[in-house]
Design a protein around this motif. Structure first.
Motif, mmCIF file in Angstrom:
data_model
loop_
_atom_site.group_PDB
_atom_site.id
_atom_site.type_symbol
_atom_site.label_atom_id
_atom_site.label_comp_id
_atom_site.label_asym_id
_atom_site.label_seq_id
_atom_site.Cartn_x
_atom_site.Cartn_y
_atom_site.Cartn_z
ATOM 1 N N VAL A 44 0.832 -1.209 0.000
ATOM 2 C CA VAL A 44 0.000 0.000 0.000
ATOM 3 C C VAL A 44 0.863 1.255 0.000
ATOM 4 O O VAL A 44 0.619 2.204 -0.757
ATOM 5 C CB VAL A 44 -0.972 -0.009 1.205
ATOM 6 N N VAL A 45 1.897 1.253 0.810
ATOM 7 C CA VAL A 45 2.782 2.420 0.864
ATOM 8 C C VAL A 45 3.504 2.602 -0.460
ATOM 9 O O VAL A 45 3.627 3.726 -0.964
ATOM 10 C CB VAL A 45 3.776 2.274 2.036
ATOM 11 N N MET A 46 3.969 1.519 -1.049
ATOM 12 C CA MET A 46 4.666 1.630 -2.326
ATOM 13 C C MET A 46 3.718 2.122 -3.427
ATOM 14 O O MET A 46 4.135 2.883 -4.297
ATOM 15 C CB MET A 46 5.280 0.287 -2.725
ATOM 16 N N ILE A 47 2.461 1.693 -3.380
ATOM 17 C CA ILE A 47 1.493 2.179 -4.365
ATOM 18 C C ILE A 47 1.324 3.688 -4.234
ATOM 19 O O ILE A 47 1.308 4.409 -5.224
ATOM 20 C CB ILE A 47 0.140 1.447 -4.203
ATOM 21 N N PHE A 48 1.233 4.165 -2.994
ATOM 22 C CA PHE A 48 1.041 5.596 -2.797
ATOM 23 C C PHE A 48 2.313 6.402 -3.027
ATOM 24 O O PHE A 48 2.254 7.620 -3.141
ATOM 25 C CB PHE A 48 0.468 5.877 -1.412
ATOM 26 N N PHE A 49 3.472 5.754 -3.099
ATOM 27 C CA PHE A 49 4.707 6.466 -3.427
ATOM 28 C C PHE A 49 5.033 6.416 -4.909
ATOM 29 O O PHE A 49 5.489 7.400 -5.478
ATOM 30 C CB PHE A 49 5.902 5.870 -2.660
ATOM 31 N N ILE A 50 4.805 5.277 -5.547
ATOM 32 C CA ILE A 50 5.258 5.089 -6.930
ATOM 33 C C ILE A 50 4.257 5.625 -7.944
ATOM 34 O O ILE A 50 4.648 6.288 -8.910
ATOM 35 C CB ILE A 50 5.562 3.597 -7.183
ATOM 36 N N LEU A 51 2.974 5.360 -7.765
ATOM 37 C CA LEU A 51 1.982 5.779 -8.751
ATOM 38 C C LEU A 51 1.917 7.289 -8.961
ATOM 39 O O LEU A 51 1.801 7.728 -10.108
ATOM 40 C CB LEU A 51 0.604 5.209 -8.398
ATOM 41 N N PRO A 52 1.995 8.114 -7.915
ATOM 42 C CA PRO A 52 1.984 9.564 -8.186
ATOM 43 C C PRO A 52 3.190 10.046 -8.986
ATOM 44 O O PRO A 52 3.114 11.052 -9.686
ATOM 45 C CB PRO A 52 1.971 10.196 -6.796
ATOM 46 N N ARG A 53 4.289 9.332 -8.929
ATOM 47 C CA ARG A 53 5.465 9.708 -9.723
ATOM 48 C C ARG A 53 5.206 9.545 -11.213
ATOM 49 O O ARG A 53 5.818 10.218 -12.035
ATOM 50 C CB ARG A 53 6.670 8.872 -9.323
ATOM 51 N N PHE A 54 4.289 8.632 -11.563
ATOM 52 C CA PHE A 54 3.930 8.426 -12.965
ATOM 53 C C PHE A 54 2.689 9.213 -13.362
ATOM 54 O O PHE A 54 2.158 9.027 -14.443
ATOM 55 C CB PHE A 54 3.700 6.940 -13.238
ATOM 56 N N GLY A 55 2.184 10.048 -12.480
ATOM 57 C CA GLY A 55 1.041 10.881 -12.788
ATOM 58 C C GLY A 55 -0.299 10.205 -12.580
ATOM 59 O O GLY A 55 -1.306 10.656 -13.113
ATOM 60 N N ILE A 56 -0.324 9.116 -11.823
ATOM 61 C CA ILE A 56 -1.571 8.395 -11.558
ATOM 62 C C ILE A 56 -1.969 8.656 -10.116
ATOM 63 O O ILE A 56 -1.177 8.444 -9.197
ATOM 64 C CB ILE A 56 -1.394 6.884 -11.799
ATOM 65 N N ASN A 57 -3.198 9.110 -9.919
ATOM 66 C CA ASN A 57 -3.695 9.354 -8.572
ATOM 67 C C ASN A 57 -4.242 8.042 -8.012
ATOM 68 O O ASN A 57 -5.244 7.515 -8.500
ATOM 69 C CB ASN A 57 -4.798 10.413 -8.616
ATOM 70 N N PRO A 58 -3.599 7.464 -6.982
ATOM 71 C CA PRO A 58 -4.053 6.170 -6.463
ATOM 72 C C PRO A 58 -5.435 6.226 -5.825
ATOM 73 O O PRO A 58 -6.175 5.244 -5.872
ATOM 74 C CB PRO A 58 -2.997 5.771 -5.449
#
Length: 81
Positions: A44-58
């Motif tokens: 969950v933490v990795m999703i909230f860290f990595i996805l915004p870097r690619f421009g995707i709002n989790p």
């Protein structure tokens, strides 16, 4: 990198304390439940860290998936009832 390591240490310690809080009430508790908790928190933490870097709002992505699943839940309730 140092921030990520510190953050992971904090997550592991929180999971450990939560695990001990629930398992201390039982005498025969096994520590095998700590690994799924830690893995879930880590994902969950990795999703909230990595996805915004690619421009995707989790959060929006989660809301999109939930809005697709809710009609199926009501359909299953109608089939079971």
């Amino acid at each position: 990198m140092l921030k990520l390591i510190i953050f992971l240490v904090i997550i592991f310690s929180i999971a450990y304390f939560v695990f001990n809080l629930f398992m201390s009430k039982r005498e025969n508790g096994s520590p095998k439940f700590i690994f799924p908790i830690i893995l879930t928190l880590l994902v969950v933490v990795m999703i909230f860290f990595i996805l915004p870097r690619f421009g995707i709002n989790p959060v929006a992505l989660f809301q999109n998936f939930v809005s697709k699943i809710i009609p199926f839940i009501s359909m299953l309730r109608g089939v079971a009832g």
